[in-house]
Enzyme design. Structure first.
Site, mmCIF file in Angstrom:
data_model
loop_
_atom_site.group_PDB
_atom_site.id
_atom_site.type_symbol
_atom_site.label_atom_id
_atom_site.label_comp_id
_atom_site.label_asym_id
_atom_site.label_seq_id
_atom_site.Cartn_x
_atom_site.Cartn_y
_atom_site.Cartn_z
ATOM 1 C CE LYS A 78 -2.391 1.882 3.521
ATOM 2 N NZ LYS A 78 -3.596 2.134 4.362
ATOM 3 C CG HIS A 148 -12.243 9.504 7.567
ATOM 4 N ND1 HIS A 148 -13.301 10.042 6.384
ATOM 5 C CD2 HIS A 148 -11.382 8.740 7.172
ATOM 6 C CE1 HIS A 148 -12.984 9.001 5.782
ATOM 7 N NE2 HIS A 148 -12.047 8.323 5.855
ATOM 8 C CG ASN A 170 -13.910 14.643 18.839
ATOM 9 O OD1 ASN A 170 -13.173 13.658 18.538
ATOM 10 N ND2 ASN A 170 -14.099 15.657 18.151
ATOM 11 C CG ASP A 233 -1.148 5.566 13.351
ATOM 12 O OD1 ASP A 233 -0.878 6.563 13.731
ATOM 13 O OD2 ASP A 233 -1.768 5.816 12.280
ATOM 14 N N GLY A 303 -4.126 -1.753 18.424
ATOM 15 C CA GLY A 303 -4.292 -2.053 16.844
ATOM 16 C C GLY A 303 -3.463 -0.854 16.180
HETATM 17 P P1 NAD Z 1 -9.154 12.576 11.676
HETATM 18 O O1 NAD Z 1 -8.247 13.821 11.556
HETATM 19 O O2 NAD Z 1 -10.369 12.564 10.864
HETATM 20 O O3 NAD Z 1 -9.692 12.908 13.330
HETATM 21 C C1 NAD Z 1 -8.705 12.970 14.302
HETATM 22 C C2 NAD Z 1 -9.451 12.733 15.663
HETATM 23 O O4 NAD Z 1 -8.435 12.920 16.853
HETATM 24 C C3 NAD Z 1 -10.491 13.850 15.932
HETATM 25 O O5 NAD Z 1 -11.430 12.981 16.806
HETATM 26 C C4 NAD Z 1 -10.014 14.628 16.911
HETATM 27 O O6 NAD Z 1 -10.830 15.394 17.509
HETATM 28 C C5 NAD Z 1 -8.857 13.929 17.658
HETATM 29 N N1 NAD Z 1 -7.685 14.501 18.252
HETATM 30 C C6 NAD Z 1 -6.933 15.177 17.486
HETATM 31 N N2 NAD Z 1 -5.641 15.782 18.500
HETATM 32 C C7 NAD Z 1 -6.355 15.383 19.503
HETATM 33 C C8 NAD Z 1 -5.780 15.544 20.962
HETATM 34 N N3 NAD Z 1 -4.772 16.233 21.276
HETATM 35 N N4 NAD Z 1 -6.583 15.021 22.113
HETATM 36 C C9 NAD Z 1 -7.724 14.370 21.852
HETATM 37 N N5 NAD Z 1 -8.113 14.083 20.662
HETATM 38 C C10 NAD Z 1 -7.488 14.606 19.461
HETATM 39 O O7 NAD Z 1 -8.412 11.298 11.760
HETATM 40 P P2 NAD Z 1 -9.073 9.946 11.280
HETATM 41 O O8 NAD Z 1 -8.877 9.361 10.023
HETATM 42 O O9 NAD Z 1 -10.312 9.723 12.058
HETATM 43 O O10 NAD Z 1 -7.581 9.171 12.061
HETATM 44 C C11 NAD Z 1 -7.678 9.161 13.569
HETATM 45 C C12 NAD Z 1 -6.331 8.497 13.979
HETATM 46 O O11 NAD Z 1 -6.184 7.182 13.769
HETATM 47 C C13 NAD Z 1 -5.164 9.040 13.341
HETATM 48 O O12 NAD Z 1 -4.204 9.255 14.284
HETATM 49 C C14 NAD Z 1 -4.711 8.039 12.421
HETATM 50 O O13 NAD Z 1 -3.188 8.002 12.142
HETATM 51 C C15 NAD Z 1 -5.059 6.818 13.245
HETATM 52 N N6 NAD Z 1 -5.287 5.786 12.487
HETATM 53 C C16 NAD Z 1 -4.867 4.417 12.642
HETATM 54 C C17 NAD Z 1 -5.143 3.352 11.898
HETATM 55 C C18 NAD Z 1 -4.727 2.006 12.439
HETATM 56 O O14 NAD Z 1 -4.399 0.917 11.928
HETATM 57 N N7 NAD Z 1 -4.282 1.890 13.759
HETATM 58 C C19 NAD Z 1 -5.386 3.536 10.756
HETATM 59 C C20 NAD Z 1 -5.989 4.663 10.112
HETATM 60 C C21 NAD Z 1 -5.700 5.818 11.174
#
Ligand code: NAD
Length: 332
Positions: A78, A148, A170, A233, A303
């Site tokens: 990917k 998202h 949130n 992550d 995860g």
């Molecule tokens: P997004 O930008 O749409 O949402 C981010 C979320 O994090 C929001 O709810 C925001 O309010 C919150 N946030 C940001 N800073 C914060 C803080 N300091 N304290 C508390 N909350 C905070 O992002 P997304 O696409 O929903 O992804 C969320 C997270 O998941 C990202 O960090 C991304 O890297 C991670 N992710 C992990 C995997 C995995 O496989 N584990 C896969 C995809 C995304």
């Protein structure tokens, strides 16, 4: 075999984002991710080292995650990353494409849109953890984060137990409407609460934020809770109290990532737990290690997100699209 023959005849298949959304549902994502976690624990599937680079253009972070699943015969990568200026261009900031190769010959097999698949495969990961580790009588689901990924997480989690209520928190409360909207559609009550209140009510908690400090205090979490930490992550990110990992039984998708870029990185660095304390969830799926052993145990799933999850769901997308005549083809 017939699948590979079709391929050779028609050339390289292209599966668009729209086709992926149409044909890959939560059920096939769950099965694909569960199978690949099982294969990883048996060492019949492995992830290659991840490449991630700031490219010095458009402030972008570019990288690729690659691996080979010998059980599923899936080889590929990917590729993509994060382009912060994309929103202004009407595009998603996170961009990804999956490239699949024929493991028998190394020939390019398929190009698959990876944006939607990233969300469903991440949601499938926490759903697999809930299916294997949460108490069967879990009634309240707690969602920490409303970005998202959160609605994908919510929909997949709700299918794993007979949840009667969702509580959510949130950083910016206005975003909670994302979660409330899904709950309304699915006819399940939703309540916006503080983080402490969320822990006091929830039997299962999903954290899916970009936080760099703990959002959940160890003492807030009830005995018997299952918590899936999905946001961490990257090195430096953190969603829960490191001390919680010493109290909980800790499971992960991949040990190597868990201790370096996952939620366990902090508990490991401060000596609160050892690598040997963390159980690959594939071992639980394979019946090699126990999952939850008592109703009062706190189970925590770290995860971290691995390339093999992406390849697994992309391979399902390619197979279904080819079968249903929804792929387009080109020759190299
Ligand atoms: P997004 O930008 O749409 O949402 C981010 C979320 O994090 C929001 O709810 C925001 O309010 C919150 N946030 C940001 N800073 C914060 C803080 N300091 N304290 C508390 N909350 C905070 O992002 P997304 O696409 O929903 O992804 C969320 C997270 O998941 C990202 O960090 C991304 O890297 C991670 N992710 C992990 C995997 C995995 O496989 N584990 C896969 C995809 C995304």
């Amino acid at each position: 075999m017939s699948h590979s023959t079709t391929h050779q005849n028609k050339g390289v298949s292209v599966i668009s984002e729209a086709v992926c959304q149409k044909i890959v549902g939560r059920d096939n994502a769950f099965t694909a991710v569960e199978s690949v976690f099982a294969a990883m624990a048996k060492n019949t599937a492995y992830n290659f080292p991840v490449i991630r680079e700031a490219i010095g253009h458009e402030n972008a972070l570019y990288g690729f995650k690659s691996g080979f699943d010998r059980d599923g015969m899936v080889l590929g990568l990917k590729s993509g990353g994060y382009w912060p200026g994309n929103t202004e261009k009407g595009l998603t900031n996170h961009q990804s494409t999956v490239i699949l190769f024929d493991p028998d010959t190394g020939k390019l097999k398929s190009l698959v849109g990876g944006n939607y698949l990233t969300a469903v495969r991440t949601a499938a990961s926490s759903a697999v953890s809930i299916a294997h580790l949460a108490r069967k009588d879990a009634k309240v689901l707690g969602m920490v984060g409303a970005g998202h990924q959160s609605t994908f997480q919510l929909r997949a989690a709700l299918e794993q137990r007979n949840f009667e209520k969702v509580v959510g928190w949130n950083l910016h409360a206005d975003k909670l409407s994302n979660l409330a909207g899904v709950c309304k559609e699915l006819n399940i009550p939703f309540e916006a609460v503080s983080r402490e209140e969320l822990c006091s009510q929830a039997d299962v908690i999903i954290t899916i934020t970009s936080a760099f400090e703990s959002l959940i205090d160890k003492n807030w979490v009830k005995p018997g809770t299952h918590i899936a930490c999905m946001g961490t992550d990257t090195k430096g990110k953190q969603e829960v109290d490191a001390a919680l990992l010493a109290t909980a039984t800790v499971f992960t998708d991949e040990l190597a990532q868990s201790i370096t870029i996952g939620e366990a990185q902090h508990a490991i660095a401060s000596g609160l737990i050892k690598e040997a304390d963390i159980v690959p969830i594939g071992d639980v799926i394979n019946g090699v290690k126990p999952g939850r052993t008592s109703d009062g145990e706190i189970t925590l799933f770290d995860g971290t997100g691995v390339g093999l999850q992406d390849l697994a769901v992309a391979s399902v997308a390619a197979e279904l699209a080819e079968e249903q005549g929804l792929a387009s083809y080109f020759s190299l």
